[in-house]
Motif scaffolding. Structure first.
Motif: not given
Length: 540
Positions: A495-523
């Motif tokens: 489901v998480s991969a599908e949500v990212r697909r719907r946002l036109s983001l990579s479907q692969e889970a991050t390998n740097n979760l701390a960075e991925a949780c920083q505010w402002g990552g969605l271009a």
């Protein structure tokens, strides 16, 4: 081989092949899988091991009972049952070990030779109590204490000729046979010292206390071979004896990382992977993993695992009486994994058992509670947020996410809700407090749903002069969805991969979760898709 990331080695028990995998084996495996996925997202080089325990008397008996011409043929027939269920449940194991594999035989025989060379095993004869169903030995003291506990509860006295097993309450039998013994008694104080200096070795605390009490009660040398049947790994220095199935099974954690193999590559793998970071086990095998296994490793001169996480049993909540009952076919309350998957789907199955079931104690489950959690947490909260937000983005911004606003760092309720989310979530995940971790994410999701009602984007859309305000509101919602999809990924990877697909983001889970949780990552600025409901509501 060079490794750019630190190792994180996690294991499930290897599962006995006298029956197909059930809800309990799936529980252990999903629990380990969630941690493995989290650690990969946390920039670790993860090795996640599971497999099958194929030796022992019970396996030979199961093969004969089911009409197979050999135990090996029976084991081979069982492998697809485990692999197929793990594939269905989206288990991300990196390795699947079988104790009949040559690599494991080599590891066990090397380990036994080391024990002999270091003077920790000796040959004698065994005369004592044995539980055939559990393939476990018990001392006179253990048997006596169990009988005293039964009588204290008002139960009838057991037959002295066949006292009852302290673990499963089935009749024990007296056996006499020549055996090799491990000097477990020599490790009583070393184990107690280790527990004291490593207070987090056994988790949760209640299980640690249980082990301490057992060891303080005194340890006796342990029979580690059988000579009355041959379905097992032969002792390299005494071929008439095969390794006791539980000793054989424990060594899989080493043989899977190259122990017993020849060459520098294998030696490097052992050095990189061992000791394991965590063994995930059920409470029924706590003594093997928290007493016998560390003592064996001490005897072999090897480091001990960093942690053993012990979970309880799944029970069934009687929906009429509210009582928690043991799951059994005779009661008619046994639940198969496939039945739950049919109701909830795979990701919601994973979410329910990991986020609503208490892991450290016995935990009751029920169909009613499954429906309640599914509808409340997934359909009404997470799924609803994704559907409404993507629908509004597509409707108000020509099918795309709004571009990240220049003022995206402006204080908003959602930015505030996400501050420190990684730290709070990670602390829970490291402690196997999956419920706590999920609640942290759900709190942000709920805040976003409230934000929709408070900000009323449909009203903003009617006023062209408030277009920038509308863009900030929708971007905030999509940013929360992006962050939540990363945090939910260990629990609900598809489901998480599908949500990212719907946002036109990579479907692969991050390998740097701390960075991925920083505010402002969605271009932003990319197409979005509302899609079908992620979690259609369940109705009775």
């Amino acid at each position: 081989m060079e490794h750019s990331k630190p190792s994180y080695y996690i294991t499930t028990p290897i599962y006995y092949v006298n029956a197909k995998p059930h809800l309990g084996t799936a529980y252990s495996t999903v629990m380990a899988d969630v941690q493995a996925r989290f650690q990969r997202a946390n920039a670790h080089d993860v090795k996640f091991l599971t497999g099958m325990d194929e030796h022992g008397e019970k396996v030979a008996e199961a093969a004969e009972k089911n009409g197979f011409d050999s135990p090996q043929a029976w084991c081979d027939s069982m492998e697809p049952k485990f692999r197929d269920l793990w594939e269905t449940l989206n288990i991300s194991n990196d390795d699947f070990i079988r104790t009949t594999q040559d690599r494991h035989t080599a590891g066990v025989q090397k380990f036994l030779q080391v024990l002999l060379d270091r003077g920790y095993i000796y040959k004698d004869s065994y005369d004592g109590w044995y539980c055939r169903p559990d393939e476990t030995y018990f001392t006179e003291t253990q048997v006596r204490h169990h009988e005293e506990e039964r009588r204290a509860k008002g139960m009838d006295a057991a037959d002295p000729e066949h006292p009852l097993c302290p673990d499963c309450d089935r009749p024990l039998e007296r056996i006499q046979e020549e055996s090799w013994f491990f000097k477990l008694s020599a490790f009583e104080q070393p184990l107690l010292d280790f527990y004291e200096s490593h207070p987090d070795f056994i988790q949760p605390e209640t299980r640690r206390n249980e082990v301490l009490s057992f060891v303080k009660g005194g340890l006796k040398d342990l029979s580690i071979s059988r000579s009355t049947f041959d379905w097992g790994i032969q002792f390299p220095f005494d071929p008439k004896h095969v390794a006791y199935v539980w000793v054989d099974a424990l060594i899989n954690y080493l043989s899977a990382v190259g122990y017993g193999a020849e060459g520098q590559e294998a030696a490097d793998e052992v050095a990189f992977r061992w000791p394991a970071q965590v063994h995930v086990v059920g409470k029924d095998i706590i003594r093997f993993h928290c007493v016998i296994w560390p003592a064996l490793l001490m005897a072999a001169g090897l480091p001990l695992p960093e942690r053993v996480f012990v979970h309880g049993f799944l029970t069934v909540r009687n929906e009429e009486t509210g009582a928690a009952e043991k799951m059994s076919k005779s009661r008619g309350n046994a639940i198969a994994p496939e039945e739950v998957i049919e109701l909830l789907g795979v990701d919601a199955y994973r979410y329910y058992f990991m986020c609503d079931v208490a892991h450290g104690t016995d935990a009751p489950i029920s169909w009613g509670r499954m429906r309640q959690v599914y509808n409340a947490d997934l359909a009404n909260s997470w799924g609803n947020l994704v559907s409404r937000s993507l629908n509004m983005a597509g409707k108000y911004f020509d099918g795309c996410a709004p571009v990240r606003p220049a003022n995206f760092e402006q204080a908003t309720p959602l930015k505030e809700a996400c501050e420190g989310i990684y730290e709070r979530y990670a602390a829970c995940m490291e402690a196997f407090d999956y419920s706590g971790a999920a609640q942290e994410v759900l709190a942000v999701v709920s805040a976003a749903n409230h934000y929709i009602e408070d900000m009323a984007p449909w009203a903003l859309a009617k006023d062209p002069e408030r277009a920038d305000e509308l863009a900030l509101v929708i971007w905030n919602l999509l940013e929360v969805i992006r962050i939540a999809s990363e945090l939910y990924a260990p629990f609900m990877p598809s489901v998480s991969a599908e949500v990212r697909r719907r946002l036109s983001l990579s479907q692969e889970a991050t390998n740097n979760l701390a960075e991925a949780c920083q505010w402002g990552g969605l271009a932003g600025g990319e197409p979005v898709e509302k899609g079908d409901p992620l979690f259609p509501r369940l109705v009775d």
